[in-house]
Write a protein that holds these residues in place. Structure first.
Motif, PDB file in Angstrom:
ATOM      1  N   GLU A 232      -5.780 -78.150  35.735  1.00  0.00           N
ATOM      2  CA  GLU A 232      -6.054 -78.909  36.953  1.00  0.00           C
ATOM      3  C   GLU A 232      -5.109 -80.101  37.122  1.00  0.00           C
ATOM      4  OE1 GLU A 232      -8.113 -78.460  39.420  1.00  0.00           O
ATOM      5  OE2 GLU A 232      -9.361 -76.792  38.705  1.00  0.00           O
ATOM      6  N   PHE A 233      -4.728 -80.727  36.017  1.00  0.00           N
ATOM      7  CA  PHE A 233      -3.861 -81.907  36.076  1.00  0.00           C
ATOM      8  C   PHE A 233      -2.579 -81.626  36.858  1.00  0.00           C
ATOM      9  CE2 PHE A 233      -0.329 -84.412  34.373  1.00  0.00           C
ATOM     10  CZ  PHE A 233      -0.816 -85.709  34.501  1.00  0.00           C
ATOM     11  N   ALA A 234      -2.076 -80.399  36.784  1.00  0.00           N
ATOM     12  CA  ALA A 234      -0.795 -80.061  37.401  1.00  0.00           C
ATOM     13  C   ALA A 234      -0.893 -79.770  38.892  1.00  0.00           C
ATOM     14  CB  ALA A 234      -0.188 -78.850  36.684  1.00  0.00           C
ATOM     15  N   ILE A 235      -2.089 -79.499  39.392  1.00  0.00           N
ATOM     16  CA  ILE A 235      -2.219 -79.038  40.780  1.00  0.00           C
ATOM     17  C   ILE A 235      -1.763 -80.076  41.814  1.00  0.00           C
ATOM     18  CG2 ILE A 235      -3.903 -78.374  42.550  1.00  0.00           C
ATOM     19  CD1 ILE A 235      -5.237 -76.617  40.518  1.00  0.00           C
ATOM     20  N   PRO A 236      -2.148 -81.361  41.707  1.00  0.00           N
ATOM     21  CA  PRO A 236      -1.655 -82.314  42.700  1.00  0.00           C
ATOM     22  C   PRO A 236      -0.130 -82.373  42.782  1.00  0.00           C
ATOM     23  CG  PRO A 236      -3.497 -83.273  41.528  1.00  0.00           C
ATOM     24  CD  PRO A 236      -3.142 -82.002  40.810  1.00  0.00           C
ATOM     25  N   SER A 237       0.559 -82.234  41.663  1.00  0.00           N
ATOM     26  CA  SER A 237       2.029 -82.252  41.686  1.00  0.00           C
ATOM     27  C   SER A 237       2.580 -81.025  42.406  1.00  0.00           C
ATOM     28  CB  SER A 237       2.581 -82.313  40.256  1.00  0.00           C
ATOM     29  OG  SER A 237       2.306 -83.563  39.661  1.00  0.00           O
ATOM     30  N   LEU A 238       2.017 -79.847  42.118  1.00  0.00           N
ATOM     31  CA  LEU A 238       2.451 -78.628  42.801  1.00  0.00           C
ATOM     32  C   LEU A 238       2.107 -78.703  44.287  1.00  0.00           C
ATOM     33  CD1 LEU A 238       3.579 -75.776  42.895  1.00  0.00           C
ATOM     34  CD2 LEU A 238       1.357 -74.937  42.053  1.00  0.00           C
ATOM     35  N   LYS A 239       0.919 -79.190  44.592  1.00  0.00           N
ATOM     36  CA  LYS A 239       0.496 -79.314  45.990  1.00  0.00           C
ATOM     37  C   LYS A 239       1.433 -80.245  46.755  1.00  0.00           C
ATOM     38  CE  LYS A 239      -3.623 -80.380  48.754  1.00  0.00           C
ATOM     39  NZ  LYS A 239      -5.024 -80.871  48.705  1.00  0.00           N
ATOM     40  N   MET A 240       1.848 -81.340  46.108  1.00  0.00           N
ATOM     41  CA  MET A 240       2.784 -82.268  46.747  1.00  0.00           C
ATOM     42  C   MET A 240       4.088 -81.577  47.094  1.00  0.00           C
ATOM     43  SD  MET A 240       5.766 -84.153  46.178  1.00  0.00           S
ATOM     44  CE  MET A 240       5.921 -84.134  44.386  1.00  0.00           C
ATOM     45  N   LEU A 241       4.613 -80.776  46.175  1.00  0.00           N
ATOM     46  CA  LEU A 241       5.877 -80.073  46.422  1.00  0.00           C
ATOM     47  C   LEU A 241       5.750 -79.140  47.623  1.00  0.00           C
ATOM     48  CD1 LEU A 241       6.868 -79.133  42.751  1.00  0.00           C
ATOM     49  CD2 LEU A 241       7.869 -80.940  44.163  1.00  0.00           C
ATOM     50  N   VAL A 242       4.627 -78.427  47.687  1.00  0.00           N
ATOM     51  CA  VAL A 242       4.400 -77.499  48.800  1.00  0.00           C
ATOM     52  C   VAL A 242       4.285 -78.261  50.117  1.00  0.00           C
ATOM     53  CG1 VAL A 242       2.769 -75.836  49.777  1.00  0.00           C
ATOM     54  CG2 VAL A 242       3.361 -75.725  47.340  1.00  0.00           C
ATOM     55  N   GLU A 243       3.478 -79.311  50.119  1.00  0.00           N
ATOM     56  CA  GLU A 243       3.228 -80.059  51.361  1.00  0.00           C
ATOM     57  C   GLU A 243       4.448 -80.840  51.830  1.00  0.00           C
ATOM     58  OE1 GLU A 243      -0.277 -82.359  50.617  1.00  0.00           O
ATOM     59  OE2 GLU A 243      -1.619 -80.628  50.866  1.00  0.00           O
ATOM     60  N   GLU A 244       5.327 -81.218  50.894  1.00  0.00           N
ATOM     61  CA  GLU A 244       6.551 -81.934  51.264  1.00  0.00           C
ATOM     62  C   GLU A 244       7.670 -80.977  51.675  1.00  0.00           C
ATOM     63  OE1 GLU A 244       7.187 -85.319  51.496  1.00  0.00           O
ATOM     64  OE2 GLU A 244       5.004 -85.479  51.300  1.00  0.00           O
ATOM     65  N   GLY A 245       7.384 -79.680  51.633  1.00  0.00           N
ATOM     66  CA  GLY A 245       8.347 -78.695  52.116  1.00  0.00           C
ATOM     67  C   GLY A 245       9.422 -78.293  51.125  1.00  0.00           C
ATOM     68  N   TYR A 246       9.219 -78.575  49.854  1.00  0.00           N
ATOM     69  CA  TYR A 246      10.190 -78.149  48.847  1.00  0.00           C
ATOM     70  C   TYR A 246      10.130 -76.628  48.690  1.00  0.00           C
ATOM     71  CZ  TYR A 246      11.119 -82.947  47.358  1.00  0.00           C
ATOM     72  OH  TYR A 246      11.513 -84.267  47.313  1.00  0.00           O
ATOM     73  N   ASP A 247      11.234 -76.042  48.293  1.00  0.00           N
ATOM     74  CA  ASP A 247      11.333 -74.593  48.135  1.00  0.00           C
ATOM     75  C   ASP A 247      10.913 -74.207  46.717  1.00  0.00           C
ATOM     76  OD1 ASP A 247      11.894 -71.922  48.413  1.00  0.00           O
ATOM     77  OD2 ASP A 247      14.082 -72.148  48.349  1.00  0.00           O
ATOM     78  N   VAL A 248       9.604 -74.022  46.533  1.00  0.00           N
ATOM     79  CA  VAL A 248       9.079 -73.611  45.221  1.00  0.00           C
ATOM     80  C   VAL A 248       9.215 -72.093  45.130  1.00  0.00           C
ATOM     81  CG1 VAL A 248       7.111 -73.670  43.642  1.00  0.00           C
ATOM     82  CG2 VAL A 248       7.469 -75.553  45.268  1.00  0.00           C
ATOM     83  N   VAL A 249      10.224 -71.640  44.386  1.00  0.00           N
ATOM     84  CA  VAL A 249      10.548 -70.209  44.367  1.00  0.00           C
ATOM     85  C   VAL A 249       9.712 -69.432  43.358  1.00  0.00           C
ATOM     86  CG1 VAL A 249      12.890 -70.510  45.257  1.00  0.00           C
ATOM     87  CG2 VAL A 249      12.488 -70.680  42.784  1.00  0.00           C
ATOM     88  N   ALA A 250       9.121 -70.142  42.394  1.00  0.00           N
ATOM     89  CA  ALA A 250       8.264 -69.464  41.410  1.00  0.00           C
ATOM     90  C   ALA A 250       7.421 -70.497  40.677  1.00  0.00           C
ATOM     91  CB  ALA A 250       9.087 -68.661  40.413  1.00  0.00           C
ATOM     92  N   VAL A 251       6.260 -70.059  40.221  1.00  0.00           N
ATOM     93  CA  VAL A 251       5.394 -70.864  39.366  1.00  0.00           C
ATOM     94  C   VAL A 251       5.242 -70.137  38.038  1.00  0.00           C
ATOM     95  CG1 VAL A 251       2.983 -71.520  38.988  1.00  0.00           C
ATOM     96  CG2 VAL A 251       4.113 -72.120  41.133  1.00  0.00           C
ATOM     97  N   VAL A 252       5.436 -70.880  36.957  1.00  0.00           N
ATOM     98  CA  VAL A 252       5.244 -70.331  35.610  1.00  0.00           C
ATOM     99  C   VAL A 252       4.009 -70.992  35.018  1.00  0.00           C
ATOM    100  CG1 VAL A 252       6.251 -69.986  33.325  1.00  0.00           C
ATOM    101  CG2 VAL A 252       7.735 -70.051  35.348  1.00  0.00           C
ATOM    102  N   THR A 253       3.081 -70.186  34.523  1.00  0.00           N
ATOM    103  CA  THR A 253       1.851 -70.715  33.954  1.00  0.00           C
ATOM    104  C   THR A 253       1.432 -69.870  32.756  1.00  0.00           C
ATOM    105  OG1 THR A 253      -0.367 -71.513  34.526  1.00  0.00           O
ATOM    106  CG2 THR A 253       0.294 -69.375  35.440  1.00  0.00           C
ATOM    107  N   GLN A 254       0.438 -70.337  32.033  1.00  0.00           N
ATOM    108  CA  GLN A 254      -0.035 -69.615  30.849  1.00  0.00           C
ATOM    109  C   GLN A 254      -0.736 -68.314  31.270  1.00  0.00           C
ATOM    110  OE1 GLN A 254       0.159 -70.634  27.569  1.00  0.00           O
ATOM    111  NE2 GLN A 254       0.506 -72.830  27.600  1.00  0.00           N
ATOM    112  N   PRO A 255      -0.794 -67.349  30.376  1.00  0.00           N
ATOM    113  CA  PRO A 255      -1.509 -66.100  30.690  1.00  0.00           C
ATOM    114  C   PRO A 255      -2.994 -66.338  30.952  1.00  0.00           C
ATOM    115  CG  PRO A 255      -0.097 -65.835  28.767  1.00  0.00           C
ATOM    116  CD  PRO A 255      -0.118 -67.300  29.067  1.00  0.00           C
ATOM    117  N   ASP A 256      -3.603 -65.432  31.718  1.00  0.00           N
ATOM    118  CA  ASP A 256      -5.058 -65.476  31.914  1.00  0.00           C
ATOM    119  C   ASP A 256      -5.746 -65.393  30.552  1.00  0.00           C
ATOM    120  OD1 ASP A 256      -4.174 -65.299  34.483  1.00  0.00           O
ATOM    121  OD2 ASP A 256      -5.274 -63.469  34.992  1.00  0.00           O
TER     122      ASP A 256
END
Length: 226
Positions: free
Chosen positions: A10-34
């Motif tokens: 959860e800690f990482a979501i506001p940072s990712l959300k900011m990138l999306v909302e500011e219009g940055y080109d997030v081409v991929a997200v890397v995260t831990q396995p389910d």
């Protein structure tokens, strides 16, 4: 600026959300396995994956980040910069060398204090009155890279780790936003850490929560809050 974002909880979501909302080109997200979770051991996606899927961002979930296959997969994405926030694994040099603008990490402490996995918990457990966010260039060590921006936050006497976590996550996004603005404008300065002042924040375990009733009331109270 093509961005690969690496984060898990959860800690990482506001940072990712900011990138999306500011219009940055997030081409991929890397995260831990389910991972299995709860009494039924139901396979559950990390919070960052859930948000990325909702926004239609491609998701990569390598079991290991050091494999040649995953390194090649990242090279094929061809990011200009990699941004990490509580991803949970140390990145090898092969990955750090991919983006021409480097790798920037959002860390939940005022470095060089509280390097490691649980800086928010340990700041409260140790009775700190202030903590904060540090953005930094990632290197091959454990939170040892050059610092970029720092933003402080007060820890009140009644604040729990959950409350501090949520405020820190938002502050992390704000600090990252300012860091990227300075990067684009050529105003980003890097400051080497004083390694002699480093302290560490290891993973929280069940043993961490065991109360020593011979300890002071203040220390017991801080342990429970943290």
């Amino acid at each position: 600026m093509k961005i690969v974002f690496m984060g898990t909880p959860e800690f990482a979501i506001p940072s990712l959300k900011m990138l999306v909302e500011e219009g940055y080109d997030v081409v991929a997200v890397v995260t831990q396995p389910d991972k299995p979770k709860g009494r039924g051991n139901k396979l559950t996606a990390p919070p960052v994956k859930e948000y990325a899927v909702e926004k239609g961002i491609p998701v990569l979930q390598p079991e290991k980040v050091k494999t040649p296959e995953f390194v090649q997969e990242l090279k094929a994405v061809n990011p200009d910069i990699i941004i990490t926030a509580a991803y949970g694994k140390i990145l090898p040099k092969e990955i750090l060398d991919i983006p021409p603008l480097g790798c920037i990490n959002v860390h939940g402490s005022l470095l060089p204090k509280y390097r490691g996995a649980a800086p928010i918990h340990w700041a409260i457990i140790n009775g700190e009155k202030t903590t904060g966010i540090t953005t930094m260039y990632t290197d091959t060590g454990l939170d040892t890279g050059d610092m970029l921006l720092k933003r402080e936050i007060a820890i009140t006497d009644d604040m729990t780790v959950g409350e501090l976590h949520d405020r820190m996550a938002v502050l992390g996004a704000e600090t990252l936003k300012e860091t990227l603005i300075r990067l684009k404008e050529g105003r980003l300065e890097r400051t080497p850490q004083n390694h002699a002042e480093a302290t560490y924040a290891p993973l929280i375990t069940k043993d961490t929560g065991k109360v020593n009733w011979a300890d002071t009331s203040v220390n017991i109270y801080n342990l429970i809050r943290g």
